[in-house]
Design a protein around this motif. Structure first.
Motif, PDB file in Angstrom:
ATOM      1  N   THR A   2      32.538  42.008  34.127  1.00  0.00           N
ATOM      2  CA  THR A   2      33.824  41.342  34.235  1.00  0.00           C
ATOM      3  C   THR A   2      34.706  42.010  35.289  1.00  0.00           C
ATOM      4  O   THR A   2      34.519  43.180  35.613  1.00  0.00           O
ATOM      5  CB  THR A   2      34.545  41.365  32.870  1.00  0.00           C
ATOM      6  OG1 THR A   2      35.777  40.650  32.990  1.00  0.00           O
ATOM      7  CG2 THR A   2      34.847  42.782  32.419  1.00  0.00           C
ATOM      8  N   ASP A   3      35.647  41.237  35.798  1.00  0.00           N
ATOM      9  CA  ASP A   3      36.649  41.831  36.672  1.00  0.00           C
ATOM     10  C   ASP A   3      38.035  41.755  36.033  1.00  0.00           C
ATOM     11  O   ASP A   3      39.028  42.091  36.661  1.00  0.00           O
ATOM     12  CB  ASP A   3      36.629  41.185  38.064  1.00  0.00           C
ATOM     13  CG  ASP A   3      36.842  39.684  38.025  1.00  0.00           C
ATOM     14  OD1 ASP A   3      36.945  39.104  36.924  1.00  0.00           O
ATOM     15  OD2 ASP A   3      36.921  39.074  39.109  1.00  0.00           O
ATOM     16  N   ALA A 131      42.169  39.425  37.183  1.00  0.00           N
ATOM     17  CA  ALA A 131      40.969  39.690  37.977  1.00  0.00           C
ATOM     18  C   ALA A 131      41.327  40.501  39.225  1.00  0.00           C
ATOM     19  O   ALA A 131      40.606  41.447  39.589  1.00  0.00           O
ATOM     20  CB  ALA A 131      40.284  38.384  38.363  1.00  0.00           C
ATOM     21  N   GLY A 134      41.941  43.940  38.150  1.00  0.00           N
ATOM     22  CA  GLY A 134      40.676  44.567  37.796  1.00  0.00           C
ATOM     23  C   GLY A 134      39.966  45.127  39.010  1.00  0.00           C
ATOM     24  O   GLY A 134      39.450  46.252  38.990  1.00  0.00           O
ATOM     25  N   THR A 135      39.957  44.358  40.073  1.00  0.00           N
ATOM     26  CA  THR A 135      39.325  44.813  41.321  1.00  0.00           C
ATOM     27  C   THR A 135      40.041  46.056  41.847  1.00  0.00           C
ATOM     28  O   THR A 135      39.402  47.041  42.227  1.00  0.00           O
ATOM     29  CB  THR A 135      39.335  43.688  42.367  1.00  0.00           C
ATOM     30  OG1 THR A 135      38.584  42.590  41.841  1.00  0.00           O
ATOM     31  CG2 THR A 135      38.735  44.148  43.679  1.00  0.00           C
TER      32      THR A 135
END
Length: 168
Positions: A2-3, A131, A134-135
């Motif tokens: 997952t991101d 997301a 997250g990156t």
């Protein structure tokens, strides 16, 4: 993989719990496990503070005071981590006592962060933004790991630098 920043943070939290179990087992190479925990814990905290916390403060339904409190708890964790790392005899009672203090400090933070900051973020922050965060979180965390953020000298400097954050 997952991101989603929330899922990534939660995965790190579960890793910390696993490493704490390994540290409690005196048949393990505790120095090696502590080195991994130190690296992961410091990289995680620094990535959260650099990329995640500032972004979450911008969302009205994410409690900015809880985010600031999370940073204070990171500082407390750094202090407890340093105290444990400075004890050479991993079989001593002193080491066990300091391990317990570290476990309590970190678990308290994980519990609060999951119940407040991350739950608020899950409800408030759009999936696309989670997301993106997250990156950025993973990139910052990996950069800190590559820089050797878990070594004793760095943890000592970090503990000194963040000492004033601790709300006594």
């Amino acid at each position: 993989m997952t991101d989603d920043v929330i899922e990534l943070i939660l995965a790190d939290h579960r890793l910390f719990e696993d490493l704490f179990r390994d540290l409690r087992d005196d048949t393990n190479d505790r120095a090696k496990v502590l080195a991994e925990l130190s690296t992961r814990l410091v990289a995680h905290a620094e990535a959260e503070e650099a990329e995640v916390y500032p972004a979450l403060r911008k969302f009205k339904k994410v409690d900015a005071e809880e985010v600031e409190h999370g940073a204070e708890e990171h500082a407390e964790g750094h202090q407890a981590l340093l105290a444990l790392m400075e004890i050479e005899d991993t079989s001593s009672e002193d080491w066990e006592d300091h391990l317990q203090k570290l476990v309590e400090a970190v678990n308290h933070h994980l519990d609060e962060e999951e119940r407040t900051i991350l739950n608020d973020a899950r409800e408030t922050v759009p999936d696309e933004r989670r997301a993106e965060l997250g990156t950025k979180f993973v990139e910052a965390r990996e950069e800190r790991i590559a820089a050797g953020c878990g070594d004793l000298d760095y943890v000592r400097e970090l503990a000194e630098r963040t000492e004033d954050r601790i709300d006594e």
